[in-house]
Design a protein around this motif. Structure first.
Motif, PDB file in Angstrom:
ATOM      1  N   ILE A 181       4.202   7.774  10.212  1.00  0.00           N
ATOM      2  CA  ILE A 181       4.351   6.999   9.143  1.00  0.00           C
ATOM      3  C   ILE A 181       5.039   7.734   7.865  1.00  0.00           C
ATOM      4  CG2 ILE A 181       2.576   6.973   7.343  1.00  0.00           C
ATOM      5  CD1 ILE A 181       0.453   7.592   9.016  1.00  0.00           C
ATOM      6  N   ILE A 182       5.304   6.513   7.255  1.00  0.00           N
ATOM      7  CA  ILE A 182       6.190   7.058   6.223  1.00  0.00           C
ATOM      8  C   ILE A 182       4.797   6.580   4.527  1.00  0.00           C
ATOM      9  CG2 ILE A 182       8.668   6.471   7.245  1.00  0.00           C
ATOM     10  CD1 ILE A 182       8.625   3.783   6.249  1.00  0.00           C
ATOM     11  N   ILE A 183       5.823   7.284   3.768  1.00  0.00           N
ATOM     12  CA  ILE A 183       4.597   7.445   2.498  1.00  0.00           C
ATOM     13  C   ILE A 183       5.483   6.422   1.218  1.00  0.00           C
ATOM     14  CG2 ILE A 183       3.194   8.488   1.007  1.00  0.00           C
ATOM     15  CD1 ILE A 183       2.821  10.222   3.537  1.00  0.00           C
ATOM     16  N   THR A 184       5.585   6.272   0.951  1.00  0.00           N
ATOM     17  CA  THR A 184       6.280   4.780  -0.118  1.00  0.00           C
ATOM     18  C   THR A 184       6.467   5.834  -1.395  1.00  0.00           C
ATOM     19  OG1 THR A 184       4.050   4.488  -1.495  1.00  0.00           O
ATOM     20  CG2 THR A 184       5.292   2.712   1.050  1.00  0.00           C
ATOM     21  N   ALA A 185       7.413   5.361  -2.245  1.00  0.00           N
ATOM     22  CA  ALA A 185       7.737   6.200  -3.725  1.00  0.00           C
ATOM     23  C   ALA A 185       6.796   6.058  -4.929  1.00  0.00           C
ATOM     24  CB  ALA A 185       8.916   5.520  -4.005  1.00  0.00           C
ATOM     25  N   SER A 186       6.048   6.093  -4.142  1.00  0.00           N
ATOM     26  CA  SER A 186       4.728   5.397  -5.746  1.00  0.00           C
ATOM     27  C   SER A 186       3.342   6.557  -6.115  1.00  0.00           C
ATOM     28  CB  SER A 186       4.022   3.803  -4.873  1.00  0.00           C
ATOM     29  OG  SER A 186       3.594   4.041  -3.646  1.00  0.00           O
ATOM     30  N   TYR A 187       4.166   7.809  -5.494  1.00  0.00           N
ATOM     31  CA  TYR A 187       2.974   8.648  -5.853  1.00  0.00           C
ATOM     32  C   TYR A 187       3.530   8.746  -7.171  1.00  0.00           C
ATOM     33  CZ  TYR A 187       1.300  13.297  -6.215  1.00  0.00           C
ATOM     34  OH  TYR A 187       0.330  14.529  -6.726  1.00  0.00           O
ATOM     35  N   GLN A 188       4.302   8.957  -8.329  1.00  0.00           N
ATOM     36  CA  GLN A 188       4.052   9.041  -9.638  1.00  0.00           C
ATOM     37  C   GLN A 188       4.506   7.776 -10.249  1.00  0.00           C
ATOM     38  OE1 GLN A 188       5.063  12.651 -10.246  1.00  0.00           O
ATOM     39  NE2 GLN A 188       5.507  13.005 -12.336  1.00  0.00           N
ATOM     40  N   ALA A 189       4.735   6.675  -9.504  1.00  0.00           N
ATOM     41  CA  ALA A 189       4.606   5.305  -9.971  1.00  0.00           C
ATOM     42  C   ALA A 189       3.656   4.464 -10.148  1.00  0.00           C
ATOM     43  CB  ALA A 189       5.630   4.372  -8.583  1.00  0.00           C
ATOM     44  N   THR A 190       3.372   4.493 -11.931  1.00  0.00           N
ATOM     45  CA  THR A 190       1.760   3.523 -12.848  1.00  0.00           C
ATOM     46  C   THR A 190       2.305   2.744 -13.623  1.00  0.00           C
ATOM     47  OG1 THR A 190       1.648   5.047 -14.247  1.00  0.00           O
ATOM     48  CG2 THR A 190       1.013   5.836 -12.376  1.00  0.00           C
ATOM     49  N   ILE A 191       1.526   1.984 -13.246  1.00  0.00           N
ATOM     50  CA  ILE A 191       1.793   0.345 -14.014  1.00  0.00           C
ATOM     51  C   ILE A 191       2.233   1.404 -16.039  1.00  0.00           C
ATOM     52  CG2 ILE A 191       1.261  -1.497 -15.789  1.00  0.00           C
ATOM     53  CD1 ILE A 191      -0.352  -1.556 -13.124  1.00  0.00           C
ATOM     54  N   GLN A 192       1.336   1.825 -16.021  1.00  0.00           N
ATOM     55  CA  GLN A 192       1.308   3.433 -17.340  1.00  0.00           C
ATOM     56  C   GLN A 192       2.902   3.570 -18.042  1.00  0.00           C
ATOM     57  OE1 GLN A 192      -0.647   3.179 -14.836  1.00  0.00           O
ATOM     58  NE2 GLN A 192      -3.596   2.648 -16.363  1.00  0.00           N
ATOM     59  N   GLY A 193       3.247   4.294 -16.957  1.00  0.00           N
ATOM     60  CA  GLY A 193       4.235   4.931 -16.661  1.00  0.00           C
ATOM     61  C   GLY A 193       5.411   4.397 -16.718  1.00  0.00           C
ATOM     62  N   PHE A 194       6.138   2.964 -15.754  1.00  0.00           N
ATOM     63  CA  PHE A 194       6.852   2.094 -16.288  1.00  0.00           C
ATOM     64  C   PHE A 194       6.631   0.906 -17.573  1.00  0.00           C
ATOM     65  CE2 PHE A 194       6.729   1.168 -11.435  1.00  0.00           C
ATOM     66  CZ  PHE A 194       7.788   2.481 -11.870  1.00  0.00           C
ATOM     67  N   VAL A 245      10.560  -1.222   0.318  1.00  0.00           N
ATOM     68  CA  VAL A 245      11.313  -0.605   0.753  1.00  0.00           C
ATOM     69  C   VAL A 245      11.139   0.015   2.050  1.00  0.00           C
ATOM     70  CG1 VAL A 245      12.918   1.469  -0.260  1.00  0.00           C
ATOM     71  CG2 VAL A 245      12.590  -0.570  -1.292  1.00  0.00           C
ATOM     72  N   ALA A 246       9.859   1.017   2.196  1.00  0.00           N
ATOM     73  CA  ALA A 246       9.731   0.963   3.208  1.00  0.00           C
ATOM     74  C   ALA A 246       9.369   0.722   4.342  1.00  0.00           C
ATOM     75  CB  ALA A 246       8.201   2.030   2.609  1.00  0.00           C
ATOM     76  N   GLN A 247       9.200  -0.604   4.605  1.00  0.00           N
ATOM     77  CA  GLN A 247       9.272  -2.002   4.942  1.00  0.00           C
ATOM     78  C   GLN A 247      10.614  -2.231   5.735  1.00  0.00           C
ATOM     79  OE1 GLN A 247       6.666  -4.824   3.404  1.00  0.00           O
ATOM     80  NE2 GLN A 247       4.898  -3.924   4.237  1.00  0.00           N
ATOM     81  N   GLU A 248      11.676  -1.967   5.070  1.00  0.00           N
ATOM     82  CA  GLU A 248      12.307  -2.580   5.361  1.00  0.00           C
ATOM     83  C   GLU A 248      13.250  -1.119   5.784  1.00  0.00           C
ATOM     84  OE1 GLU A 248      13.587  -5.383   1.437  1.00  0.00           O
ATOM     85  OE2 GLU A 248      15.072  -3.130   1.268  1.00  0.00           O
ATOM     86  N   ALA A 249      13.018  -0.053   5.935  1.00  0.00           N
ATOM     87  CA  ALA A 249      13.375   1.072   6.461  1.00  0.00           C
ATOM     88  C   ALA A 249      12.746   1.118   8.187  1.00  0.00           C
ATOM     89  CB  ALA A 249      13.274   2.180   5.910  1.00  0.00           C
ATOM     90  N   ARG A 250      11.339   0.562   7.934  1.00  0.00           N
ATOM     91  CA  ARG A 250      11.178   0.222   9.183  1.00  0.00           C
ATOM     92  C   ARG A 250      11.570  -0.648  10.021  1.00  0.00           C
ATOM     93  NH1 ARG A 250       4.772  -1.202   9.094  1.00  0.00           N
ATOM     94  NH2 ARG A 250       5.421  -2.337   8.415  1.00  0.00           N
ATOM     95  N   MET A 261       2.125  -1.192  18.492  1.00  0.00           N
ATOM     96  CA  MET A 261       1.809  -0.270  19.473  1.00  0.00           C
ATOM     97  C   MET A 261       2.079  -0.477  20.585  1.00  0.00           C
ATOM     98  SD  MET A 261      -1.595  -0.431  17.752  1.00  0.00           S
ATOM     99  CE  MET A 261      -2.506   0.435  18.918  1.00  0.00           C
ATOM    100  N   GLN A 262       3.175  -0.384  20.757  1.00  0.00           N
ATOM    101  CA  GLN A 262       4.405   0.971  21.750  1.00  0.00           C
ATOM    102  C   GLN A 262       4.706   1.690  21.124  1.00  0.00           C
ATOM    103  OE1 GLN A 262       7.489  -1.852  22.209  1.00  0.00           O
ATOM    104  NE2 GLN A 262       6.209  -2.531  23.854  1.00  0.00           N
ATOM    105  N   HIS A 263       5.022   1.961  19.499  1.00  0.00           N
ATOM    106  CA  HIS A 263       5.515   3.345  18.999  1.00  0.00           C
ATOM    107  C   HIS A 263       4.921   3.237  17.681  1.00  0.00           C
ATOM    108  CE1 HIS A 263       7.446   7.126  18.100  1.00  0.00           C
ATOM    109  NE2 HIS A 263       7.881   6.064  17.284  1.00  0.00           N
ATOM    110  N   PRO A 264       4.174   3.839  16.916  1.00  0.00           N
ATOM    111  CA  PRO A 264       3.350   2.993  15.741  1.00  0.00           C
ATOM    112  C   PRO A 264       4.108   3.594  14.857  1.00  0.00           C
ATOM    113  CG  PRO A 264       1.257   4.636  17.318  1.00  0.00           C
ATOM    114  CD  PRO A 264       2.504   3.927  17.623  1.00  0.00           C
ATOM    115  N   ILE A 265       4.651   2.723  13.627  1.00  0.00           N
ATOM    116  CA  ILE A 265       5.755   3.090  12.225  1.00  0.00           C
ATOM    117  C   ILE A 265       4.698   2.217  11.781  1.00  0.00           C
ATOM    118  CG2 ILE A 265       7.926   3.851  11.126  1.00  0.00           C
ATOM    119  CD1 ILE A 265       9.073   2.865  13.928  1.00  0.00           C
ATOM    120  N   LEU A 266       4.187   2.658  10.535  1.00  0.00           N
ATOM    121  CA  LEU A 266       3.427   2.454   9.448  1.00  0.00           C
ATOM    122  C   LEU A 266       4.059   2.723   8.829  1.00  0.00           C
ATOM    123  CD1 LEU A 266      -0.087   4.143  11.526  1.00  0.00           C
ATOM    124  CD2 LEU A 266       1.045   1.082  11.618  1.00  0.00           C
ATOM    125  N   VAL A 267       3.641   1.998   7.279  1.00  0.00           N
ATOM    126  CA  VAL A 267       4.154   2.121   6.296  1.00  0.00           C
ATOM    127  C   VAL A 267       2.914   2.550   5.222  1.00  0.00           C
ATOM    128  CG1 VAL A 267       4.357   1.014   3.905  1.00  0.00           C
ATOM    129  CG2 VAL A 267       5.872   0.879   5.540  1.00  0.00           C
TER     130      VAL A 267
END
Length: 340
Positions: A79-92, A112-117, A131-137
């Motif tokens: 599982i890879i976690i996106t770079a949106s933790y501190q990304a908000t519409i208000q912040g942008f 971007v995370a999907q592209e890496a996968r 389902m052979q090897h889960p790689i999830l976003v």
């Protein structure tokens, strides 16, 4: 006594848990999360001295985010976690972007995370199906305190902003945009108080979100969440939500995880996830990690077999952990007892 999470496989709660359990089964009973994002971005030359923190790279250097995601996948993260933790519409918007531009940047964090996968799977066609090897976003949603960038996600003290309706209004569109981007999971991370957990629960229902989510809380005493609210009460809120497929802890010193897992197990039978930090403490005023407990990558990983026995099913790292940490977690998991 465990309060059952319900959902016999036909209700929404059953569907959320069933999805996570299917991924766990495909992963051999355990799933590995990635590690710290900001640490690795800085190692690749990113300057994160900004209220947007790692989300700054969605604007300035998405290629670095993609590289870090790929490094974690190659280290064995499911599982890879996106770079949106501190990304908000208000912040942008505070940076001069329009609401639409802010929404587009949130969407980009998922893409971007999907592209890496996709890059990894192109190079490893033997692992071409999830389902052979889960790689999830997992699309990350940080707390209101993360947006404030004043360390209040480590206290849960929001002052006058600490009302249910305010928090729901703050998070609503962000949740909708990230869900529309098509991640496999939605990760509500570093939840500091039960009020924000309740806001998330109500939004998941009101926005009719069908993507499985997880709730992860943080603690600085090994008993309560950082606001002082009871972890058991917070986990109970998550357990009662039909949309939540896993409950756990992140951004917390490793030495506290054992007791926190046992507390969570008292109120849920949903899969438990844990991804602690390196053992250091964040100083919100200095904006730096200080007072290392001496827990390094090797010591961190020495806890993994215990966490497995406690019942953790999804294990990774948070702040100050690296791809090397994730590799070591993978090696340790291979030595763990079979999953329950």
């Amino acid at each position: 006594m465990v309060v059952k999470s319900g959902g016999g496989g036909v209700g929404e709660e059953g569907a959320a848990c069933a999805a996570v359990r299917r991924w766990l089964e495909a992963g051999g009973g355990r799933l590995v999360l990635d590690g710290g994002l900001a640490t690795e971005l800085e190692a690749h030359g990113a300057d994160l001295n900004d209220p947007l923190w790692s989300a700054k790279c969605i604007l300035a250097s998405p290629h670095l985010i993609r590289k870090v995601h790929l490094d974690y996948i190659e280290a064995g993260a499911n599982i890879i976690i996106t770079a949106s933790y501190q990304a908000t519409i208000q912040g942008f918007e505070s940076k001069g972007f329009s609401k639409q531009q802010g929404e587009d940047l949130l969407t980009k964090s998922v893409k971007v995370a999907q592209e890496a996968r996709e890059m990894f799977l192109k190079e490893h066609p033997d692992q071409s199906t999830p389902m052979q090897h889960p790689i999830l976003v997992a699309a990350s949603i940080g707390s209101y305190g993360a947006y404030l960038a004043d360390g209040s996600e480590y206290s849960g003290d929001y002052g006058e902003a600490g009302t249910l309706e305010f928090l729901k209004d703050f998070h609503r569109r962000r949740l909708q945009v990230l869900a529309e981007a098509g991640p496999d999971l939605i990760a509500f991370e570093t939840i500091p108080n039960k009020l924000e957990a309740q806001a998330y629960v109500e939004l998941l229902d009101e926005c009719n979100i069908s993507i499985p989510s997880w709730f992860s809380f943080n603690s600085k005493d090994g008993v309560n969440v950082v606001s002082g609210d009871s972890l058991i009460e917070c986990a109970t809120i998550a357990n009662a939500c039909a949309k939540v497929g896993a409950v756990g802890i992140n951004c917390t010193p490793p030495r506290f995880i054992h007791g926190l897992i046992l507390s969570i197990r008292k109120v849920t039978d949903k899969p438990i996830l844990i991804y602690p930090n390196s053992g250091e403490r964040y100083d919100a005023e200095k904006k730096e990690w200080v007072e290392s407990t001496g827990v390094c990558d090797g010591d961190f990983v020495s806890y993994v077999s215990e966490w497995c026995k406690d019942g953790a099913a999804l294990i990774g790292g948070c702040c100050r952990t690296t791809p090397n940490t994730i590799r070591a977690i993978n090696r340790s998991l291979n030595q763990c007892l079979p999953a329950p």
